[in-house]
Scaffold this motif. Structure first.
Motif, short mmCIF file in Angstrom:
data_model
loop_
_atom_site.label_atom_id
_atom_site.label_comp_id
_atom_site.label_asym_id
_atom_site.label_seq_id
_atom_site.Cartn_x
_atom_site.Cartn_y
_atom_site.Cartn_z
N PRO A 108 -99.79 -54.26 -20.57
CA PRO A 108 -100.26 -55.55 -21.11
C PRO A 108 -99.36 -56.11 -22.21
N GLU A 109 -98.80 -55.23 -23.04
CA GLU A 109 -97.97 -55.73 -24.13
C GLU A 109 -96.67 -56.37 -23.63
N VAL A 110 -96.17 -55.92 -22.47
CA VAL A 110 -94.98 -56.54 -21.90
C VAL A 110 -95.28 -57.97 -21.48
N LEU A 111 -96.40 -58.16 -20.80
CA LEU A 111 -96.78 -59.50 -20.37
C LEU A 111 -97.04 -60.42 -21.56
N GLU A 112 -97.65 -59.86 -22.59
CA GLU A 112 -97.92 -60.66 -23.79
C GLU A 112 -96.62 -61.10 -24.45
N ARG A 113 -95.62 -60.25 -24.42
CA ARG A 113 -94.35 -60.54 -25.08
C ARG A 113 -93.63 -61.71 -24.44
N VAL A 114 -93.71 -61.82 -23.12
CA VAL A 114 -92.94 -62.87 -22.43
C VAL A 114 -93.75 -64.13 -22.15
N ARG A 115 -95.04 -64.04 -22.35
CA ARG A 115 -95.89 -65.14 -21.93
C ARG A 115 -95.61 -66.44 -22.69
N ALA A 116 -95.20 -66.37 -23.94
CA ALA A 116 -95.01 -67.57 -24.75
C ALA A 116 -94.00 -68.53 -24.15
N ASP A 117 -92.95 -67.99 -23.50
CA ASP A 117 -91.91 -68.86 -22.93
C ASP A 117 -91.32 -68.19 -21.70
N LEU A 118 -92.14 -68.01 -20.68
CA LEU A 118 -91.69 -67.30 -19.50
C LEU A 118 -90.59 -68.07 -18.77
N ALA A 119 -90.73 -69.37 -18.65
CA ALA A 119 -89.68 -70.15 -18.01
C ALA A 119 -88.36 -70.03 -18.77
N GLY A 120 -88.45 -69.99 -20.09
CA GLY A 120 -87.24 -69.83 -20.89
C GLY A 120 -86.57 -68.50 -20.64
N VAL A 121 -87.37 -67.44 -20.45
CA VAL A 121 -86.81 -66.13 -20.11
C VAL A 121 -86.05 -66.21 -18.78
N PHE A 122 -86.67 -66.83 -17.80
CA PHE A 122 -86.02 -66.93 -16.49
C PHE A 122 -84.72 -67.73 -16.58
N VAL A 123 -84.77 -68.87 -17.24
CA VAL A 123 -83.58 -69.71 -17.34
C VAL A 123 -82.47 -68.97 -18.09
N GLY A 124 -82.83 -68.30 -19.17
CA GLY A 124 -81.84 -67.55 -19.94
C GLY A 124 -81.17 -66.47 -19.11
N GLU A 125 -81.94 -65.76 -18.31
CA GLU A 125 -81.36 -64.68 -17.50
C GLU A 125 -80.51 -65.22 -16.37
N LEU A 126 -80.80 -66.41 -15.90
CA LEU A 126 -80.01 -67.03 -14.84
C LEU A 126 -78.71 -67.63 -15.36
N THR A 127 -78.71 -68.10 -16.58
CA THR A 127 -77.56 -68.85 -17.08
C THR A 127 -76.75 -68.12 -18.15
N GLU A 128 -77.40 -67.25 -18.93
CA GLU A 128 -76.71 -66.57 -20.03
C GLU A 128 -76.56 -65.08 -19.79
N GLY A 129 -77.58 -64.46 -19.21
CA GLY A 129 -77.49 -63.04 -18.92
C GLY A 129 -78.77 -62.31 -19.20
N ILE A 130 -78.90 -61.14 -18.60
CA ILE A 130 -80.08 -60.29 -18.75
C ILE A 130 -79.93 -59.46 -20.01
N GLY A 131 -80.81 -59.65 -20.97
CA GLY A 131 -80.69 -58.94 -22.24
C GLY A 131 -79.36 -59.24 -22.89
N ARG A 132 -78.68 -58.19 -23.32
CA ARG A 132 -77.36 -58.34 -23.94
C ARG A 132 -76.23 -57.95 -23.00
N THR A 133 -76.54 -57.81 -21.71
CA THR A 133 -75.53 -57.32 -20.76
C THR A 133 -74.51 -58.38 -20.38
N GLY A 134 -74.88 -59.66 -20.46
CA GLY A 134 -74.02 -60.71 -19.95
C GLY A 134 -74.08 -60.85 -18.44
N VAL A 135 -74.85 -60.00 -17.77
CA VAL A 135 -74.99 -60.05 -16.32
C VAL A 135 -76.05 -61.09 -15.97
N ARG A 136 -75.66 -62.11 -15.23
CA ARG A 136 -76.60 -63.18 -14.91
C ARG A 136 -77.36 -62.88 -13.61
N ALA A 137 -78.62 -63.21 -13.62
CA ALA A 137 -79.42 -63.15 -12.40
C ALA A 137 -78.99 -64.28 -11.47
#
Length: 321
Positions: A108-137
């Protein structure tokens, strides 16, 4: 396998972990699989072994495979930092996913953490990278429920649609036991305005309902028939007839094939069918039933279109040296 700025495609591109790729270079594609996957529902069978993933890619490559789309989404052990090296050393092109699975796969805490801006998480991982890896989805993965959509599914699909509009990425949808495609298309394409050809419906082989298959194809979505040799689903023995019916109706250009390896025991290196099964055995059966040219279309031409996008926010190519 990385793409320099000069070589980067100027039109639609498939976003791999080593950079953007001309769709024509994707090659023979496993359109839905997993190199890494963790979930509370897979206790003791997690895909979390880097050496095993490397061996599986090598086996897939030796069977004629050229690319793998890993549908493992946010918070399920994607091991994004490992993917560029695995792609480089195996010679297999890898596409990673952002997105969110059913709620049951998360604390539950994982879902709570991302819920505030889930679309922003997706966009960030597609355009900037997953976490600090620089690897884009290179795609978004979400999930429906059994014959319907719960509140979590509707929320994640709304976020996926927002990210799709912002980036152009394709949305892959886990259909629980292959059901619920009409509800998914009504939401994503009807209410949320996602173009149908940006939606990939997964696991349709698990519910061999030819009417639903035809409706989804007529709507313009891609249909993924994945998970061959999983004996607890209606998969291999019914698939040639299902694909023949779709092809005869004029929808051969909508069909994708994948392996969907989800447990350690299912890997070929552990004695299971694994990724190579798709090309060593499954392809042969389908070629006998449907002809080699059509199966080649399912494995090459169709995924090249399905996973390519006009990326709205180009970002620097991942540097892995």
């Amino acid at each position: 396998m990385s793409t320099s700025a000069a070589e980067r495609p100027t039109g639609p591109a498939v976003r791999t972990v080593l950079g953007d790729l001309d769709p024509a270079d994707l090659g023979v594609c496993d359109a839905h699989d997993h190199l890494f996957l963790r979930s509370p529902r897979l206790a003791g069978q997690e895909l979390d072994d880097v050496a095993a993933a490397a061996a599986e890619l090598a086996a897939f490559r030796s069977a004629g495979g050229a690319s793998v789309i890993q549908w493992t989404p946010y918070g399920m052990g994607r091991r994004a930092a490992e993917l560029p090296r695995l792609a480089r050393e195996s010679g297999v092109r890898i596409v990673a996913a952002t997105g969110l699975h059913q709620a049951v796969h998360y604390a539950p805490e994982v879902l709570e953490r991302v819920r505030a801006d889930l679309a922003g998480v997706f966009v960030g991982e597609l355009t900037e990278g997953i976490g600090r890896t620089g690897v884009r989805a290179g795609m978004i993965k979400v999930a429906g429920g059994f014959h319907g959509l719960d509140r979590h599914a509707r929320y994640t699909m709304a976020a996926a649609a927002e990210a799709q509009h912002a980036t152009g990425a394709a949305i892959g949808v886990h259909l629980e036991l292959g059901t619920g495609a009409p509800a998914v298309l009504d939401l994503l394409c009807g209410e949320l305005g996602v173009a149908p050809d940006r939606v990939i419906l997964g696991h349709l082989n698990r519910s061999p309902d030819g009417v639903v298959h035809r409706m989804a194809a007529e709507a313009g979505a891609y249909l993924a028939f994945d998970g061959p040799s999983q004996t607890h689903h209606a998969t291999d023995w019914r698939l040639p007839d299902a694909l023949a019916a779709l092809t005869e109706a004029g929808f051969g250009d909508r069909i994708l094939l994948g392996g969907d390896t989800t447990t350690a025991g299912a890997r070929s290196v552990n004695g299971g069918p694994g990724m190579p099964f798709l090309l060593r055995h499954h392809r042969e059966r389908l070629e006998i039933a449907l002809g080699p040219a059509l199966v080649t279309q399912f494995l090459t031409t169709n995924p090249a279109r399905a996973f390519a996008a006009d990326w709205a926010r180009p970002a620097p190519t991942v540097q892995t040296s």
